[in-house]
Enzyme design. Structure first.
Site, mmCIF file in Angstrom:
data_model
loop_
_atom_site.group_PDB
_atom_site.id
_atom_site.type_symbol
_atom_site.label_atom_id
_atom_site.label_comp_id
_atom_site.label_asym_id
_atom_site.label_seq_id
_atom_site.Cartn_x
_atom_site.Cartn_y
_atom_site.Cartn_z
ATOM 1 N N ASN A 8 129.885 -14.259 87.717
ATOM 2 C CA ASN A 8 131.210 -13.895 88.234
ATOM 3 C C ASN A 8 132.260 -14.586 87.367
ATOM 4 O OD1 ASN A 8 133.529 -13.447 89.684
ATOM 5 N ND2 ASN A 8 132.986 -14.807 91.393
ATOM 6 N N TRP A 9 132.897 -13.798 86.509
ATOM 7 C CA TRP A 9 133.882 -14.385 85.577
ATOM 8 C C TRP A 9 135.189 -14.735 86.288
ATOM 9 C CZ3 TRP A 9 134.038 -11.845 80.045
ATOM 10 C CH2 TRP A 9 132.787 -11.953 79.447
ATOM 11 N N LYS A 10 135.371 -14.232 87.496
ATOM 12 C CA LYS A 10 136.638 -14.439 88.218
ATOM 13 C C LYS A 10 137.803 -13.966 87.331
ATOM 14 C CE LYS A 10 134.457 -18.275 90.558
ATOM 15 N NZ LYS A 10 134.639 -19.427 91.421
ATOM 16 N N HIS A 92 134.074 -12.557 98.584
ATOM 17 C CA HIS A 92 133.984 -13.897 97.979
ATOM 18 C C HIS A 92 134.932 -14.831 98.742
ATOM 19 C CE1 HIS A 92 134.331 -17.155 95.068
ATOM 20 N NE2 HIS A 92 133.241 -16.681 94.490
ATOM 21 N N GLU A 94 136.930 -16.958 97.798
ATOM 22 C CA GLU A 94 138.285 -17.042 97.237
ATOM 23 C C GLU A 94 139.135 -15.877 97.735
ATOM 24 O OE1 GLU A 94 137.178 -17.378 93.123
ATOM 25 O OE2 GLU A 94 136.472 -19.434 93.449
ATOM 26 N N GLU A 159 127.036 -18.749 99.630
ATOM 27 C CA GLU A 159 127.832 -19.657 98.812
ATOM 28 C C GLU A 159 128.591 -20.628 99.720
ATOM 29 O OE1 GLU A 159 128.724 -17.765 94.742
ATOM 30 O OE2 GLU A 159 130.269 -17.106 96.111
ATOM 31 N N GLY A 165 132.666 -24.119 92.434
ATOM 32 C CA GLY A 165 133.574 -24.666 91.426
ATOM 33 C C GLY A 165 133.812 -26.154 91.544
ATOM 34 N N SER A 204 128.140 -23.911 92.069
ATOM 35 C CA SER A 204 127.893 -24.880 90.994
ATOM 36 C C SER A 204 126.478 -24.810 90.434
ATOM 37 C CB SER A 204 128.222 -26.305 91.471
ATOM 38 O OG SER A 204 129.586 -26.401 91.822
ATOM 39 N N GLY A 225 129.400 -18.825 88.849
ATOM 40 C CA GLY A 225 130.808 -18.725 88.464
ATOM 41 C C GLY A 225 131.041 -19.383 87.117
ATOM 42 N N GLY A 226 131.454 -20.643 87.138
ATOM 43 C CA GLY A 226 131.854 -21.348 85.921
ATOM 44 C C GLY A 226 130.851 -21.257 84.785
HETATM 45 C C1 PEP Z 1 131.335 -18.336 92.523
HETATM 46 O O1 PEP Z 1 132.502 -18.224 92.231
HETATM 47 O O2 PEP Z 1 130.767 -17.415 93.105
HETATM 48 C C2 PEP Z 1 130.629 -19.551 92.154
HETATM 49 C C3 PEP Z 1 129.447 -19.765 92.655
HETATM 50 O O3 PEP Z 1 131.288 -20.396 91.290
HETATM 51 P P1 PEP Z 1 130.673 -21.728 90.601
HETATM 52 O O4 PEP Z 1 129.339 -21.355 90.035
HETATM 53 O O5 PEP Z 1 131.675 -22.084 89.543
HETATM 54 O O6 PEP Z 1 130.562 -22.756 91.667
#
Ligand code: PEP
Length: 251
Positions: A8-10, A92, A94, A159, A165, A204, A225-226
């Site tokens: 997920n590049w967001k 999500h 966010e 999640e 993040g 993470s 994500g990251g």
């Molecule tokens: C996400 O945004 O779905 C996520 C899991 O981010 P991260 O891996 O950066 O925690």
């Protein structure tokens, strides 16, 4: 069932990043999992073209619940499909937090995704306060009940909000326990159809912890994500994934 590693590049990425990612992803051989990249909508079509003919799928990060029409700035599920997406991330945390998306809104978006032929990836997860209050399982169960329509066909991503993040990962025992709860809830809601609903872990995930998370019972992949923004890290996570001996829900 092959585990699914979804990136997920967001709100990250410009046109030059498409080739920077598509090259290494296309060149990767011997991956024992399914791989999905979810760039921002501006890059969907370019990424789909760059990965055409490969085994790597492309997904979107959200869709509007309505068919194409008068919704300035929004994107209908059918438009995402047309751009080359096969999946769409929905609910999500966010978006639940920053856009006020309720379970009912997420549910409507799932129906739109189904209608457009997209596989929905529905995110659920508790806040840190909810976990500390002993309400994590109840919160997630409520999100599953409210966000998944009858006839749901898709993927769940567990999640924990506080792990997204933050560099903090949920304890392995807590991940395994929640995945067991989610598997049981899906079976209660959908019966045997739940066997075909992978449950991903997100929060993470990085190369260093991927193997320990992806070998937990009931974990059918990861939403990243990251670490999905660096091709080498994303591929290292995919290399930690595997083909599962049992169908989803079976451990
Ligand atoms: C996400 O945004 O779905 C996520 C899991 O981010 P991260 O891996 O950066 O925690």
């Amino acid at each position: 069932m092959r585990q699914l590693i979804a990136g997920n590049w967001k709100m990250n990425g410009v046109f030059a990043d498409v080739a920077r990612f598509a090259g290494p992803l296309r060149a990767a051989t011997g991956l024992g999992c399914d791989v999905l990249v979810c760039p921002p909508a501006t890059l969907l079509a370019a990424m789909a073209q760059a990965l055409a003919g490969s085994a790597i799928a492309v997904g979107a990060q959200d869709c509007h619940p309505d068919p194409p029409g008068a919704h300035t700035g929004d994107l209908a599920a059918a438009m995402l499909r047309d751009a080359g997406a096969s999946h769409v991330i929905l609910g999500h945390s966010e978006r639940r937090a920053a856009h006020g998306e309720t379970d009912a809104v997420v549910c409507a978006k799932v129906l739109a995704a189904h209608a457009a032929g997209l596989v929905p990836i529905v995110c659920v997860g508790e806040s840190e306060a909810e976990r500390l209050a002993g309400r994590a399982e109840a919160v997630v169960a409520g999100q599953l009940a409210g966000s998944l329509p009858g006839g749901f066909a898709g993927v769940i991503a567990y999640e924990p909000v506080w792990a997204i993040g933050s560099g903090r990962t949920a304890a392995q025992a807590d991940v395994a326990a929640m995945h067991a709860v989610i598997g049981a809830r899906l079976h209660a809601q959908f019966g045997a159809a739940a066997e075909a609903m992978p449950v991903l872990y997100g929060g993470s995930v990085k190369p260093e912890n991927a193997a320990s998370l992806l070998t937990l019972p009931g974990v059918h992949g990861a939403l990243v994500g990251g670490a999905s923004l660096k091709p080498a890290d994303f591929l290292a996570i995919a290399r930690a994934a595997r083909t599962l001996p049992n169908p989803a829900g079976g451990g």
